[in-house]
Write an enzyme that holds these catalytic residues in place. Structure first.
Site, PDB file in Angstrom:
ATOM      1  N   LYS A 130       4.960  -3.777   4.067  1.00 20.44           N
ATOM      2  CA  LYS A 130       3.509  -3.589   4.176  1.00 20.44           C
ATOM      3  C   LYS A 130       2.840  -4.627   5.054  1.00 20.44           C
ATOM      4  O   LYS A 130       1.806  -4.363   5.665  1.00 20.44           O
ATOM      5  CB  LYS A 130       2.861  -3.595   2.783  1.00 20.44           C
ATOM      6  CG  LYS A 130       3.151  -2.332   2.009  1.00 20.44           C
ATOM      7  CD  LYS A 130       2.119  -2.103   0.928  1.00 20.44           C
ATOM      8  CE  LYS A 130       2.312  -0.753   0.280  1.00 20.44           C
ATOM      9  NZ  LYS A 130       1.500  -0.561  -0.900  1.00 20.44           N
ATOM     10  N   LYS A 136      10.443   7.296   3.171  1.00 25.32           N
ATOM     11  CA  LYS A 136       9.875   7.841   1.933  1.00 25.32           C
ATOM     12  C   LYS A 136       8.535   8.535   2.219  1.00 25.32           C
ATOM     13  O   LYS A 136       7.809   8.114   3.134  1.00 25.32           O
ATOM     14  CB  LYS A 136       9.822   6.653   0.973  1.00 25.32           C
ATOM     15  CG  LYS A 136       8.634   6.476   0.146  1.00 25.32           C
ATOM     16  CD  LYS A 136       8.668   5.171  -0.585  1.00 25.32           C
ATOM     17  CE  LYS A 136       7.493   4.373  -0.064  1.00 25.32           C
ATOM     18  NZ  LYS A 136       6.897   3.449  -0.965  1.00 25.32           N
ATOM     19  N   LYS A 145       1.603   7.515   1.280  1.00 25.92           N
ATOM     20  CA  LYS A 145       0.173   7.733   1.514  1.00 25.92           C
ATOM     21  C   LYS A 145      -0.233   7.231   2.891  1.00 25.92           C
ATOM     22  O   LYS A 145      -1.205   7.699   3.476  1.00 25.92           O
ATOM     23  CB  LYS A 145      -0.642   6.935   0.488  1.00 25.92           C
ATOM     24  CG  LYS A 145      -0.504   7.395  -0.945  1.00 25.92           C
ATOM     25  CD  LYS A 145      -1.237   6.399  -1.859  1.00 25.92           C
ATOM     26  CE  LYS A 145      -0.919   6.624  -3.306  1.00 25.92           C
ATOM     27  NZ  LYS A 145      -1.155   5.435  -4.134  1.00 25.92           N
TER      28      LYS A 145
END
Ligand code: TYM
Length: 335
Positions: free
Chosen positions: A111, A194, A197
């Site tokens: 992230k 994966k 969002k």
């Protein structure tokens, strides 16, 4: 009876992975256990969130919980920032967890991106707050998708270190509940990534607010290889070489509550277009009513906010005495 805790971030684009990997399991756990489900708004702000969006996204996650079958009379549903014990205990855990432990967290590395110095400190200590979410209630079991496994191991390490440091069995050592199937739904565009969002391509995921047309288009466009649907004669290793194919089988299996070998028996050797047609049908059948109910609920802001407010009041009643005991153990002078 186990005490269950789990959380979902209100960061928009709630998708099929969130539903199959987490929310669907929240629902099945609620009849036999004491369940606490949290919309984790304080986690969301570890990366920039537009204030005008966060309230909408919080209501949307709550609506998804309710539309999927969570019953606010059985399960406790609230948003994290309303219960100050999360932040208070999170701070204590910042002082328990070691920098070396956090340096191993793969999700932070993903992230934070290339320039780690620009990531917020909150993103770095995020797993400590997550441990606090769970342990503020002394929860024993945590249903999540595969991507949260490392964070739950850290939660166990924090509980163990705290208990050892103070010579007391205060925090439980939590168990993760990661279901065998659907714990890692992959992107529809790339079977090695994966479903997420934050993927820039909306075609990578089925959103819970997608209508039947969008579902059909996305599944039709979902990437596959040039071979037919794998039949039962294939072995486990083939999953790695045909990730997109197995991802579609896995999604079909989870939505239809049907084992993968049965699906392979029915579709093996056929062109993918046949499996995709069937998948569109079950996806619309299962997700359509959830979307419809979410929309109805989102039209009733007062009801959703009432659920969150009542849930928060019940949550504070559980977390406050645990925080008080914790502060006593630490030696803090209190009223
Ligand atoms: P979040 O908001 O990213 O995701 C919510 C839940 O959905 C699961 N999930 C998936 N499952 C299967 N396939 C996927 N592609 C997929 N993508 C997401 C996640 O594993 C998660 O269960 N850190 C958490 C929120 C959190 C939390 C907690 C969870 C905060 N405190 C305490 C448990 C306990 C998160 O970011 O989830």
């Amino acid at each position: 009876m186990a005490r269950i805790f789990s959380g979902v971030q209100p960061t928009g684009n709630l998708h099929l992975g969130n539903y199959l990997g987490a929310i669907k399991n929240f629902v099945s756990l609620q009849s036999q256990n004491e369940c606490i489900y949290c919309v984790v708004d304080m986690h969301a702000i570890t990366v920039w969130q537009d204030p005008s969006q966060i309230a909408n996204n919080t209501r949307e996650v709550t609506a998804a919980f309710l539309a999927s079958g969570l019953d606010p009379k059985k399960s406790l549903i609230f948003n994290q920032s309303r219960v100050p014990q999360h932040a208070e205990i999170g701070w204590i855990f910042n002082c328990v967890a070691r920098i070396g432990w956090l340096n191993r967290m793969t999700q932070f590395k993903e992230k934070a991106g290339k320039i780690r110095e620009n990531a917020s400190v909150g993103l770095y200590v995020y797993p400590n707050l997550m441990a606090a979410d769970i342990l503020a209630y002394k929860a024993t079991h945590v249903p999540v998708g595969e991507d949260q496994k490392q964070h739950l191991e850290l939660t166990r390490d924090i509980a163990q270190k705290f208990n050892n440091d103070f010579g007391i069995e205060f925090f439980p050592i939590v168990e993760s509940l990661i279901m065998k199937s659907a714990s890692r739904i992959m992107s529809l565009r790339d079977g090695r990534k994966k479903m997420s969002k934050s993927d820039l391509s909306d075609f990578s995921r089925l959103n819970l607010n997608d209508d039947a047309n969008a579902i059909a288009t996305k599944i039709k466009k979902a990437r596959t290889d040039s071979m037919p649907v794998p039949d039962g004669s294939l072995r486990g290793g083939d999953r790695d070489s045909r990730p997109e194919a197995f991802n579609l089988l896995e999604i079909y299996s989870a939505l239809n509550d049907q084992a993968i070998p049965n699906i392979q028996a029915a579709f093996g050797g056929k062109p993918f277009s046949v499996l995709k047609e069937a998948l569109i049908e079950v996806a619309v059948e299962k997700l359509g009513p959830i979307r419809k109910e979410m929309q109805r609920l989102l039209g009733d802001k007062a009801y959703i906010e009432g659920v969150l407010s009542a849930g928060a009041e019940r949550a504070r009643k559980i977390a406050l005495p645990i925080r008080d005991d914790l502060f006593k153990i630490l030696g803090f002078i209190q009223d």
